[in-house]
Write a protein that holds these residues in place. Structure first.
Motif, PDB file in Angstrom:
ATOM      1  N   ASN A   1      12.634  26.081  -2.056  1.00  0.00           N
ATOM      2  CA  ASN A   1      13.981  26.494  -1.687  1.00  0.00           C
ATOM      3  C   ASN A   1      13.984  26.914  -0.217  1.00  0.00           C
ATOM      4  N   TYR A   2      15.133  27.330   0.286  1.00  0.00           N
ATOM      5  CA  TYR A   2      15.231  27.603   1.727  1.00  0.00           C
ATOM      6  C   TYR A   2      14.284  28.716   2.162  1.00  0.00           C
ATOM      7  N   ASN A   3      14.237  29.808   1.429  1.00  0.00           N
ATOM      8  CA  ASN A   3      13.372  30.928   1.828  1.00  0.00           C
ATOM      9  C   ASN A   3      11.904  30.524   1.821  1.00  0.00           C
ATOM     10  N   GLU A   4      11.517  29.730   0.841  1.00  0.00           N
ATOM     11  CA  GLU A   4      10.128  29.258   0.786  1.00  0.00           C
ATOM     12  C   GLU A   4       9.829  28.324   1.952  1.00  0.00           C
ATOM     13  N   LEU A   5      10.783  27.455   2.257  1.00  0.00           N
ATOM     14  CA  LEU A   5      10.592  26.530   3.381  1.00  0.00           C
ATOM     15  C   LEU A   5      10.518  27.290   4.698  1.00  0.00           C
TER      16      LEU A   5
ATOM     17  N   ALA B   1       7.680  20.970  13.401  1.00  0.00           N
ATOM     18  CA  ALA B   1       8.754  21.548  12.584  1.00  0.00           C
ATOM     19  C   ALA B   1       9.574  20.455  11.907  1.00  0.00           C
ATOM     20  N   PHE B   2       9.896  19.425  12.671  1.00  0.00           N
ATOM     21  CA  PHE B   2      10.655  18.311  12.106  1.00  0.00           C
ATOM     22  C   PHE B   2       9.885  17.649  10.973  1.00  0.00           C
ATOM     23  N   GLN B   3       8.587  17.447  11.170  1.00  0.00           N
ATOM     24  CA  GLN B   3       7.771  16.794  10.135  1.00  0.00           C
ATOM     25  C   GLN B   3       7.732  17.613   8.847  1.00  0.00           C
ATOM     26  N   VAL B   4       7.669  18.932   8.971  1.00  0.00           N
ATOM     27  CA  VAL B   4       7.673  19.798   7.791  1.00  0.00           C
ATOM     28  C   VAL B   4       8.989  19.653   7.033  1.00  0.00           C
ATOM     29  N   ILE B   5      10.103  19.717   7.752  1.00  0.00           N
ATOM     30  CA  ILE B   5      11.419  19.660   7.103  1.00  0.00           C
ATOM     31  C   ILE B   5      11.683  18.264   6.548  1.00  0.00           C
ATOM     32  N   GLU B   6      11.330  17.231   7.300  1.00  0.00           N
ATOM     33  CA  GLU B   6      11.524  15.865   6.806  1.00  0.00           C
ATOM     34  C   GLU B   6      10.676  15.622   5.566  1.00  0.00           C
ATOM     35  N   SER B   7       9.446  16.132   5.567  1.00  0.00           N
ATOM     36  CA  SER B   7       8.572  15.972   4.409  1.00  0.00           C
ATOM     37  C   SER B   7       9.182  16.646   3.175  1.00  0.00           C
ATOM     38  N   GLU B   8       9.778  17.810   3.354  1.00  0.00           N
ATOM     39  CA  GLU B   8      10.387  18.524   2.228  1.00  0.00           C
ATOM     40  C   GLU B   8      11.593  17.762   1.696  1.00  0.00           C
TER      41      GLU B   8
ATOM     42  N   ILE C   1      20.241  22.480   8.134  1.00  0.00           N
ATOM     43  CA  ILE C   1      20.446  21.328   7.241  1.00  0.00           C
ATOM     44  C   ILE C   1      19.979  21.681   5.836  1.00  0.00           C
ATOM     45  N   TYR C   2      18.820  22.331   5.774  1.00  0.00           N
ATOM     46  CA  TYR C   2      18.247  22.691   4.481  1.00  0.00           C
ATOM     47  C   TYR C   2      18.959  23.896   3.879  1.00  0.00           C
ATOM     48  N   LYS C   3      19.311  24.846   4.722  1.00  0.00           N
ATOM     49  CA  LYS C   3      19.955  26.059   4.225  1.00  0.00           C
ATOM     50  C   LYS C   3      21.291  25.750   3.567  1.00  0.00           C
ATOM     51  N   ARG C   4      22.033  24.794   4.126  1.00  0.00           N
ATOM     52  CA  ARG C   4      23.355  24.467   3.590  1.00  0.00           C
ATOM     53  C   ARG C   4      23.273  23.802   2.213  1.00  0.00           C
ATOM     54  N   MET C   5      22.095  23.302   1.855  1.00  0.00           N
ATOM     55  CA  MET C   5      21.950  22.665   0.544  1.00  0.00           C
ATOM     56  C   MET C   5      21.074  23.496  -0.398  1.00  0.00           C
ATOM     57  N   ASP C   6      20.842  24.763  -0.041  1.00  0.00           N
ATOM     58  CA  ASP C   6      19.896  25.571  -0.802  1.00  0.00           C
ATOM     59  C   ASP C   6      20.322  25.763  -2.256  1.00  0.00           C
ATOM     60  N   LYS C   7      21.620  25.945  -2.516  1.00  0.00           N
ATOM     61  CA  LYS C   7      22.074  26.119  -3.902  1.00  0.00           C
ATOM     62  C   LYS C   7      21.737  24.884  -4.740  1.00  0.00           C
TER      63      LYS C   7
END
Length: 337
Positions: A13-17, A47-54, A134-140
Motif C-alpha cells: 500500500n502507499y505507506n509501505e511503498l 525511485a522511478f524503478q521502485v514505483i514502476e516495479s510496484e 500517482i500511487y497515493k491517489r490509488m491507495d484505496k
C-alpha cells in the motif's frame, strides 16, 4: 478450476511503498568523482524503478485474476466494487503517467547547472513527489486488492474431475458432511456462519479420477442485493465451480431457520444453477421421529420436485448412498468425455 498463483505476489500500500522507497534512496551514495547533478539523476531513476516495479506487480496480479475464470473475476468485483478490467486500465494509465513524470524530471535536472545544488534538490523532490502521488491517489484501490489477494490465498485448489458443492443455510450440517465424506477437517461450531470461506475435500476414485467436494458458506433468505461477502462466496461457487450441487435441508422445531426459509433459499439457488444436477438431502434425520421426518421430507419433495435422501452426517447414516451417487456421477461424466 485452479486458483491463480497469487501467493508469491506482495502488493504494497502507499505507506509501505513510501517507507520502502525512502529506505532504498538512503542507501544510494555518491560515486567517486560523480557530480551532484548526476547523483540526483541516479536517485531519480532508482525511485522511478521502485514505483514502476510496484505498479507492474499490481498489474501482474490483476492480469492473473482476469485470466483465472469467472469465479475469481466476479469475487474481485464483490470485494472492490469494480471489474478487474477497470483496475487494469487504471494501472496501465498510471504506469504511462509515471514514465512521463520520470522523463520530465530527468529533463529538468539535465537543464540545471551542477553548481545549483538547492535547485537540483527541489527539482528532485518535485519529481519524487509527483511519482508518489500517482500511487497515493490509488491507495484505496490497492488496499482492496491486498484484501482480495489475502482472501484468495486462503481458498483451496479446486482442481478435480468432478466438482460437488454443498449448499444450504448456515447450521444445516455442510461442514460435518464434508468431514465425513472426505479427509477435510473444517471448523465446526454451534453458531451461524461457521464456514466463512470455501473448504475443499477430495474423494479419489481409481481409475476415474478425483471428486472435489466444496463446503460453501451458508446462504440466508435475503434478497441478492443484501447478501454479504461470505454468502457471495457460496453463490459464486455454485455459479462457476459446481458440476453438481448437494443441497442440505435440516429441521427441528428448535432449529434456527424455518423449513419455508430453507425452501426460499433453495429456489434462489436453483435459479443460479441452470441445468446443473442437484441432489437434495435431509440432514439430522436422527433428531426426528419417523413421523416427523416423513412429514418434513414430503413437504420438501412437494415444493422442489425432488425426493430428499435422509441422512445424518453426524452418525454416518445413509452417507454411503451419497458417496455411491457421486461416484456414479463421476463415472458417467468420464464415459461421455
Amino acid at each position: 478450476m485452479e486458483k491463480p498463483v497469487l501467493s508469491k505476489l506482495y502488493v504494497r500500500n502507499y505507506n509501505e511503498l513510501y517507507e520502502y522507497l525512502n529506505n532504498s534512496l538512503k542507501k544510494i551514495k555518491p560515486l567517486e568523482g560523480e557530480d551532484f547533478k548526476l547523483f540526483m539523476k541516479r536517485k531519480t531513476t532508482s525511485a522511478f524503478q521502485v514505483i514502476e516495479s510496484e505498479l507492474n506487480k499490481l498489474l501482474e496480479a490483476l492480469v492473473l485474476i482476469q485470466n483465472a475464470g469467472d469465479f475469481y473475476r466476479e469475487l474481485f468485483k464483490v470485494y472492490t466494487g469494480s471489474t478487474v478490467e477497470e483496475y487494469i486500465a487504471d494501472v496501465k494509465k498510471r504506469i504511462k503517467l509515471a514514465r512521463n513524470i520520470y522523463k520530465w524530471a530527468l529533463q529538468e535536472l539535465g537543464s540545471l547547472d551542477s553548481k545549483r545544488k538547492r535547485r537540483i534538490v527541489l527539482t528532485f523532490r518535485a519529481g519524487i513527489g509527483r511519482l508518489l502521488s500517482i500511487y497515493k491517489r490509488m491507495d484505496k484501490r490497492v488496499v482492496l486488492v491486498k484484501e482480495y489477494l489475502k482472501e484468495v490465498s486462503k481458498m483451496p485448489d479446486t482442481r478435480g474431475d468432478y466438482i460437488v458443492v454443498l449448499a444450504g443455510l448456515p447450521q444445516v450440517g455442510k461442514s460435518t458432511l464434508l468431514s465425513k465424506l472426505t479427509s477435510a477437517k473444517p471448523e465446526i461450531g454451534s453458531y451461524p456462519f461457521t464456514t466463512k470461506t470455501l473448504i475443499a475435500g477430495h474423494l479419489v476414485v481409481e481409475p476415474y479420477g478425483r471428486i472435489v467436494i466444496i463446503d460453501s458458506p451458508g446462504i440466508l433468505d435475503t434478497p441478492i442485493e443484501e447478501k454479504n461477502i461470505i454468502e457471495y462466496k457460496a453463490i459464486l461457487a455454485l455459479k462457476h465451480l459446481a458440476d453438481h450441487v448437494v443441497y442440505l435441508f435440516a429441521y427441528t422445531p428448535s432449529f434456527y431457520y424455518t423449513l419455508q426459509e430453507q425452501l426460499n433459499v433453495y429456489e434462489s439457488v436453483k435459479r443460479l444453477l441452470g441445468d446443473k444436477p442437484v441432489t437434495i438431502v435431509f440432514n439430522k434425520a436422527d433428531l426426528l421421529s419417523k413421523t416427523e421426518l416423513e412429514e418434513y421430507m414430503r413437504e420438501v419433495e412437494s415444493k422442489t420436485g425432488l425426493k430428499p435422501i435422509p441422512i445424518s452426517a453426524l452418525t454416518g447414516y445413509n452417507l454411503d448412498e451419497i458417496r455411491q451417487l457421486l461416484v456414479s456421477c463421476l463415472k458417467e461424466k468420464k464415459k461421455h468425455q
